[in-house]
Write an enzyme that holds these catalytic residues in place. Structure first.
Site, short mmCIF file in Angstrom:
data_model
loop_
_atom_site.label_atom_id
_atom_site.label_comp_id
_atom_site.label_asym_id
_atom_site.label_seq_id
_atom_site.Cartn_x
_atom_site.Cartn_y
_atom_site.Cartn_z
N CYS A 74 0.86 -1.18 0.00
CA CYS A 74 0.00 0.00 0.00
C CYS A 74 0.90 1.24 0.00
O CYS A 74 1.70 1.42 0.92
CB CYS A 74 -0.87 -0.01 1.26
SG CYS A 74 -1.85 1.48 1.49
N ASN A 75 0.77 2.05 -1.04
CA ASN A 75 1.59 3.26 -1.13
C ASN A 75 1.22 4.26 -0.04
O ASN A 75 2.08 4.93 0.53
CB ASN A 75 1.38 3.95 -2.48
CG ASN A 75 1.88 3.13 -3.64
OD1 ASN A 75 2.95 3.37 -4.17
ND2 ASN A 75 1.11 2.14 -4.06
N THR A 76 -0.06 4.37 0.23
CA THR A 76 -0.54 5.37 1.19
C THR A 76 0.04 5.08 2.58
O THR A 76 0.41 6.00 3.31
CB THR A 76 -2.08 5.36 1.24
OG1 THR A 76 -2.57 5.31 -0.10
CG2 THR A 76 -2.62 6.58 1.93
N CYS A 189 -0.96 3.43 -6.44
CA CYS A 189 -1.88 2.86 -5.44
C CYS A 189 -2.11 1.43 -5.91
O CYS A 189 -2.39 1.19 -7.10
CB CYS A 189 -3.19 3.62 -5.42
SG CYS A 189 -4.51 2.78 -4.48
N THR A 190 -1.97 0.49 -4.99
CA THR A 190 -2.01 -0.92 -5.41
C THR A 190 -3.40 -1.37 -5.87
O THR A 190 -3.53 -2.42 -6.49
CB THR A 190 -1.52 -1.83 -4.26
OG1 THR A 190 -2.24 -1.49 -3.06
CG2 THR A 190 -0.03 -1.65 -4.04
N1 DGL Z 1 -4.03 0.47 -1.84
C1 DGL Z 1 -3.69 1.70 -1.20
C2 DGL Z 1 -2.43 2.28 -1.83
O1 DGL Z 1 -1.63 1.60 -2.45
C3 DGL Z 1 -4.69 2.80 -1.06
C4 DGL Z 1 -6.15 2.58 -0.90
C5 DGL Z 1 -6.79 3.47 0.14
O2 DGL Z 1 -7.13 4.63 -0.13
O3 DGL Z 1 -6.95 2.98 1.26
O4 DGL Z 1 -2.17 3.46 -1.70
#
Ligand code: DGL
Length: 271
Positions: A74-76, A189-190
Site C-alpha cells: 500500500c503506497n498510502t 496505489c495498489t
Molecule cells: N491500496 C492503497 C495504496 O496503495 C490505497 C487505498 C486506500 O485509499 O486505502 O495506496
C-alpha cells in the site's frame, strides 16, 4: 522459522495485485493477507492518526502471525509509516511500496510523467522527496484521486464500474505541453492495476501504465531465506493461505474474491 509466512498488508483488496505476483515468484511460502478494511480508505486519513493505527496493528500482527517478512502493499501506508515500522520493530524485514517515480523517470521519452495516487500519497513528503531525488529533469504531475481505490473495490466485487467516473479521475494525468504529451502514468496505489483496462479504454491517448507489483514481489523474494522444497498437494491443505479483515465482516463478494485468490478468510484482528 520453519513455516513462517509472508505477511501482505493493505487497507483493502489492492494488495492482491502484489500478492498475485508474489505467489508466482514465491510458491514455497505461506501468505497471510491482512486488509485493514475497517480503516479503508487510507487516502483520506490525517497522518498522525493513520501512523498510530498502523503501528498498533503491526504490534498485534507480528505477534499473532510471526511472519518472516511483511510487505506493505500500500503506497498510502508505506509513504507514511515504513520508516517508523522499521524503527519500532527492528530486526523484522519490511518491504515497502512507494510510487515508481525512478523507473518512470528513466523510461519517459517526453519527460512528462504523471503519478496517480490517493490524496494521502500525493501530499506525503516522501513522495515529494522521490521526485526531487530521481525525477528532477522531468515534469512530474501528482494527481490525487478520491475515488479510484473505492471504484477498484467495486469493480472487483461487482464486476462492473462506472467508466465515466474512471475517465474523470484519470483525466488530469494527461498533459500536452510544447508539442509533448504525457507518456507514463505511475499507478501509485495498489488498487489501481485492477482498473488498468478501464483506464486504457478511457484514456485520451495511449500511455505506459507503470505497475510496480512485480518489482515489489522480487524485492520480497530477495529478502527471504533460502528457498524451500515445493509444497506437496497433501501438505498444501494444511497450510492454507489466509486473509483477515480488521472489520471482521467482509462482504460475501469480498470473501468470494479472496477465495478466487486462493485465500481462506479467517477471524479478524483488532485495531
Ligand atoms: N491500496 C492503497 C495504496 O496503495 C490505497 C487505498 C486506500 O485509499 O486505502 O495506496
Amino acid at each position: 522459522m520453519a513455516d513462517q509466512p509472508v505477511l501482505m498488508f493493505d487497507s483493502g483488496i489492492g494488495g492482491l495485485t502484489v500478492l498475485r505476483e508474489a505467489r508466482v515468484l514465491i510458491p514455497d511460502r505461506r501468505f497471510v493477507y491482512v486488509a485493514d478494511d475497517a480503516g479503508f480508505p487510507y487516502g483520506a486519513w490525517e497522518e498522525p492518526a493513520l501512523r498510530e493505527r498502523i503501528l498498533t496493528l503491526f504490534a498485534d500482527l507480528l505477534e499473532r502471525y510471526d511472519p518472516e517478512i511483511s510487505v506493505i502493499a500500500c503506497n498510502t501506508a508505506s509513504t507514511l509509516v515504513i520508516e517508523a515500522l522499521r524503527e519500532r520493530f527492528p530486526g523484522h524485514p519490511f518491504v515497502g511500496t512507494v510510487p515508481a517515480i525512478k523507473p518512470a523517470a528513466e523510461r519517459t521519452r517526453s519527460g512528462l510523467v504523471s503519478v496517480l495516487a490517493t490524496p494521502g500519497t500525493v501530499k506525503r513528503q516522501y513522495t515529494r522527496d522521490l521526485i526531487t531525488q530521481w525525477a528532477s529533469r522531468c515534469h512530474v504531475r501528482l494527481v490525487g484521486s478520491d475515488k479510484l481505490a473505492a471504484l477498484a473495490e467495486i469493480y472487483m466485487r461487482d464486476g462492473f464500474v462506472d467508466e465515466e467516473a474512471v475517465r474523470a479521475e484519470i483525466a488530469p494525468c494527461f498533459i500536452e505541453q510544447d508539442g509533448a504529451r504525457t507518456d507514463i502514468v505511475v499507478l501509485a496505489c495498489t488498487h489501481y492495476p485492477f482498473l488498468a483496462n478501464r483506464m486504457r479504454k478511457t484514456a485520451p491517448w495511449p500511455v505506459d501504465w507503470l505497475d510496480p507489483a512485480e518489482a515489489i514481489a522480487r524485492r520480497a523474494l530477495s529478502l527471504l531465506a533460502a528457498q524451500r522444497a515445493p509444497v506437496l498437494p497433501a501438505a498444501a491443505a494444511e497450510r492454507a493461505d489466509i486473509a483477515v479483515f480488521t472489520s471482521g465482516k467482509p462482504e460475501f463478494a469480498t470473501s468470494r474474491l479472496m477465495q478466487g485468490f486462493g485465500l481462506t478468510v479467517r477471524q479478524p484482528v483488532t485495531a
